[in-house]
Design a protein around this motif. Structure first.
Motif, PDB file in Angstrom:
ATOM      1  N   LEU B  26     -46.114  82.559  29.087  1.00  9.58           N
ATOM      2  CA  LEU B  26     -44.837  82.685  29.791  1.00  9.58           C
ATOM      3  C   LEU B  26     -45.045  83.528  31.040  1.00  9.58           C
ATOM      4  O   LEU B  26     -45.789  84.508  31.026  1.00  9.58           O
ATOM      5  N   LEU B  34     -33.236  85.122  33.052  1.00 11.60           N
ATOM      6  CA  LEU B  34     -33.784  84.261  32.022  1.00 11.60           C
ATOM      7  C   LEU B  34     -33.028  84.453  30.715  1.00 11.60           C
ATOM      8  O   LEU B  34     -32.744  85.577  30.316  1.00 11.60           O
ATOM      9  N   ARG B 209     -32.713  80.251  34.239  1.00 11.38           N
ATOM     10  CA  ARG B 209     -33.776  79.641  33.460  1.00 11.38           C
ATOM     11  C   ARG B 209     -33.493  79.896  31.984  1.00 11.38           C
ATOM     12  O   ARG B 209     -33.050  80.984  31.607  1.00 11.38           O
ATOM     13  N   ILE B 211     -35.169  79.430  28.089  1.00  9.82           N
ATOM     14  CA  ILE B 211     -36.252  78.970  27.208  1.00  9.82           C
ATOM     15  C   ILE B 211     -35.746  78.975  25.768  1.00  9.82           C
ATOM     16  O   ILE B 211     -34.894  79.771  25.383  1.00  9.82           O
ATOM     17  N   ILE B 218     -42.554  78.284  22.160  1.00  7.01           N
ATOM     18  CA  ILE B 218     -41.599  77.885  23.188  1.00  7.01           C
ATOM     19  C   ILE B 218     -41.526  76.359  23.175  1.00  7.01           C
ATOM     20  O   ILE B 218     -42.537  75.683  23.396  1.00  7.01           O
ATOM     21  N   ASP B 220     -38.972  74.663  24.830  1.00  8.18           N
ATOM     22  CA  ASP B 220     -38.194  74.196  25.971  1.00  8.18           C
ATOM     23  C   ASP B 220     -38.229  75.258  27.048  1.00  8.18           C
ATOM     24  O   ASP B 220     -38.144  76.443  26.740  1.00  8.18           O
ATOM     25  N   ASP B 221     -38.355  74.882  28.290  1.00  3.96           N
ATOM     26  CA  ASP B 221     -38.337  75.857  29.392  1.00  3.96           C
ATOM     27  C   ASP B 221     -37.651  75.190  30.566  1.00  3.96           C
ATOM     28  O   ASP B 221     -38.244  74.420  31.300  1.00  3.96           O
ATOM     29  N   ARG B 223     -35.562  75.209  34.069  1.00  6.06           N
ATOM     30  CA  ARG B 223     -35.135  75.925  35.281  1.00  6.06           C
ATOM     31  C   ARG B 223     -34.051  75.119  35.971  1.00  6.06           C
ATOM     32  O   ARG B 223     -34.090  73.891  35.927  1.00  6.06           O
TER      33      ARG B 223
END
Ligand SMILES: Nc1ncnc2c1ncn2[C@@H]1O[C@H](COP(=O)(O)OP(=O)(O)OP(=O)(O)O)[C@@H](O)[C@H]1O
Ligand SMILES: [Mg+2]
Lengths: 404, 224
Positions: B26, B34, B209, B211, B218, B220-221, B223
């Motif tokens: 990350l 975030l 963003r 996540i 993780i 899903d990320d 933006r």
């Protein structure tokens, strides 16, 4: 972290948990108080006993009939030992030729009835000479102390204590009156002003007569003691040597008597009572350590109760050292203020005891206050270390989530 | 500014091993906003705690402002927490015996800042969260929302680079919740990097963003 912040934070916790704080304060203060009170009793006892000797003057050498073999030439306390050969007035006279001797006072003691004008009472008698006054450092209230009474001469005179005066003579003037003692008579020449005790006898109840009058009264030629006053401390040892030589020769080569120095007796009493005071103080100190252990236990509980606070402090930047300081400060504040409380209590109670028991002197020694204060602070630090260490070593996450 | 490489955090409970974080990579840039979401037990708090140096990874690297945190000792980490990181917790974590002002002052007390300088900063922080009139109140005399505002004031008083918030609205009703969210978003707009763990989808969607974690990974990320 600044010093006053540390104090403020520690204080805020102590105030936040008043019951806990009071409990620990009481525990510590009882410990300190016990030290003060017990050492006060010890010192008081020492003062009481040595007071019996102190007024006798320090340059005093005393000859006692009999030899306490087990004491190995030390200072025998057993004065009631058997007397192989008695000390006599002639023995006392023989000591005169020794250099450095200032006064010689033979002592005979006994008891007989005293009569005046139909009134009668039993009185303790001391037989001695004029020198006795100087040897004992007594004061006269009125009149003279056995005028003309020496080792060779015993005129029929006597001095009496205040109580004897009151009981036998009442309001009338005792001086110049003839007092009947057993089957003898003596003219009262003075009243003793000193109060207190001499060889265990209350001076106010006493009648003092010339030595030969006493030996005649009791029909016993032997002396109870011979008290010799040296000109100064330095000649004491030489005088003792000379005395032993002369008396031994007079007693057919046998050392059947004991010579002691008053200051040596006093010193050994002093020693005994110092040890006693110390022992009492040490016993009391144990309660200080018990208080310390109590502080440790309570602090350990506090650490687990305050886990989340410790975690938070770490999250906002507290170093391990700072957490440590915080808990140590709390422990020191607790034990320190407990000690101060104990000092105040201990000394106040001593004052109350002094007033309630005026004959016994309660004397808390200076060192007891210092030592108990230092001991209390030390136990605070020592027993605060473990909880403080445990607190500072807590992992911040565990601490934060441990309890909310 | 924040870089995490191949990071894992395992917990051993008895003879069972829980992989709270499982090989995570990350990167978070300065000023970013975030959100971290995921089901309960997915590792959100664990990740946030590691980011805040409250916890250390069992494997992998966490590089903060170019420094590998695995090489830091306790004191250095405490110093970073003091100066660079602000925390806001779901349960506020105010010290109950201290007033609002004293709670806010606490990080500066620990940092050894002079009382005179502290006072000024407390005032500023209090006005940021509009609680100047409550400075002498104890936490128990404040509402949940007010408590969280005090906690936010405390978290920013040392002017950190990053604000970490673990479900900051979790204990609040929706009105005070939204107040808190606006407050920290304003701080983000002023340049503070903001990382928020939340269960609230609406809240998550407000960030730049988002996540998602599942079983320590993780998945899903996003933006925007
Ligand atoms: N100190 C710990 N000891 C053992 N296991 C732990 C510890 N802390 C977390 N875990 C475990 O790690 C996993 C992730 O926990 P974490 O608290 O990060 O979840 P989370 O996503 O924050 O959950 P929630 O939404 O309920 O707060 C969980 O399975 C949890 O049981
Ligand atoms: Mg969580």
């Amino acid at each position: 972290m600044r010093f006053y912040d540390l104090i403020f934070l520690a204080l805020s916790t102590l105030i936040r948990y008043p019951l806990r704080t009071i409990m620990l304060l009481v525990a510590t203060s009882i410990g300190v108080m016990a030290v003060i009170l017990l050492t006060a009793v010890g010192e008081g006892a020492r003062d009481y006993i040595s007071g019996e000797f102190r007024d006798m003057g320090t340059n005093l050498i005393i000859v006692i009939p009999g030899k306490n073999e087990t004491s190995g030439g030390g200072s025998p306390v057993d004065l009631a030992g058997v007397t192989p050969r008695d000390l006599t007035i002639e023995d006392a006279i023989s000591l005169r030729k020794i250099d450095g001797v200032k006064n010689i006072a033979p002592i005979v003691i006994g008891e007989t009835s005293a009569q005046f004008n139909g009134l009668e009472r039993n009185v303790p008698i001391i037989g001695s000479t004029q020198s006795f006054l100087s040897v004992r450092k007594w004061e006269m209230e009125t009149g003279m102390f056995l005028p003309g009474s020496t080792l060779e001469r015993s005129p029929p005179v006597c001095v009496i204590g205040k109580e004897v005066e009151k009981e036998l003579f009442g309001a009338s003037n005792a001086i110049g009156q003839w007092l009947r003692l057993g089957d003898r008579r003596c003219r009262v020449t003075g009243i003793i002003g000193t109060e207190g005790r001499a060889v265990g006898i209350d001076v106010q109840k006493l009648v003092v007569v010339p030595v030969s009058l006493a030996t005649a009264l009791f029909n016993r030629p032997s002396l109870f003691r011979i008290a010799v006053e040296a000109e100064n401390r330095l000649v004491g040892d030489q005088i003792i040597k000379d005395m032993k030589k002369i008396l031994k020769k007079r007693h057919r080569g046998k050392e059947d008597f004991t010579v002691i120095r008053q200051d040596a007796v006093m010193a050994s009493f002093d020693n005994i009572f110092n040890v006693l005071t110390m022992a009492l103080g040490s016993i009391a100190s144990i309660s200080l350590f018990v208080a310390g252990i109590l502080i440790m236990n309570v602090m350990l509980v506090a650490v687990s109760q305050r886990q989340s606070e410790i975690g938070l402090l770490k999250a906002i930047g507290a170093k391990n050292k700072q957490i440590n300081q915080l808990f140590i400060t709390e422990a020191i504040l607790l034990s320190g203020s407990g000690a101060v409380l104990g000092l105040i209590l201990g000394h106040s109670i001593t004052q109350v005891l002094k007033i309630s028991f005026p004959t016994f002197n309660f004397l808390p020694p200076m060192w007891a206050s210092y030592v108990s204060l230092i001991l209390a602070l030390m136990s605070g630090v020592i027993f605060g270390l473990l909880p403080a260490r445990r607190a500072s070593k807590l992992e911040p996450v565990i601490a934060l989530t441990g309890n909310k | 500014m924040i870089r995490i490489e191949n990071l894992s955090r395992k917990f051993e409970v008895g003879n069972q091993i829980v992989r709270a974080l499982d090989h995570i990579d990350l990167e978070i840039t300065k000023g970013e906003y975030l959100s971290i979401m995921g089901v309960s037990g997915s590792g959100k708090s664990t990740l946030l705690n590691i980011l805040g140096l409250l916890d250390t990874p069992t494997k992998g690297d966490y590089i903060l402002s170019g420094i590998n945190t695995s090489e830091m000792n306790d004191d250095e980490m405490a110093h970073i927490r003091s100066t660079k990181i602000g925390f806001v917790f779901q349960s506020f974590h105010l010290i109950p015996r201290l007033t609002a002002a004293e709670n806010i002052e606490m990080p500066m007390v620990l940092a050894g800042i002079k009382p005179k300088d502290r006072q000024e900063k407390v005032e500023i922080a209090l006005s940021h969260v509009s609680l100047n009139d409550r400075s002498d109140h104890k936490p128990e005399q404040l509402s949940g929302g007010q408590r969280q505002r005090v906690a936010i004031a405390r978290s920013i008083v040392m002017e950190p680079d990053v604000l970490l918030a673990d479900e900051p609205t979790g204990n609040l009703d929706s009105t005070s919740g939204i107040e808190i969210v606006r407050l920290i978003e304003d701080l983000n707009k002023a340049g503070l990097t903001l990382i928020v763990v939340t269960h609230d989808r609406k809240l998550g969607n407000r960030s730049d963003r988002l996540i998602r974690l599942l079983d320590g990974k993780i998945i899903d990320d996003d933006r925007k």
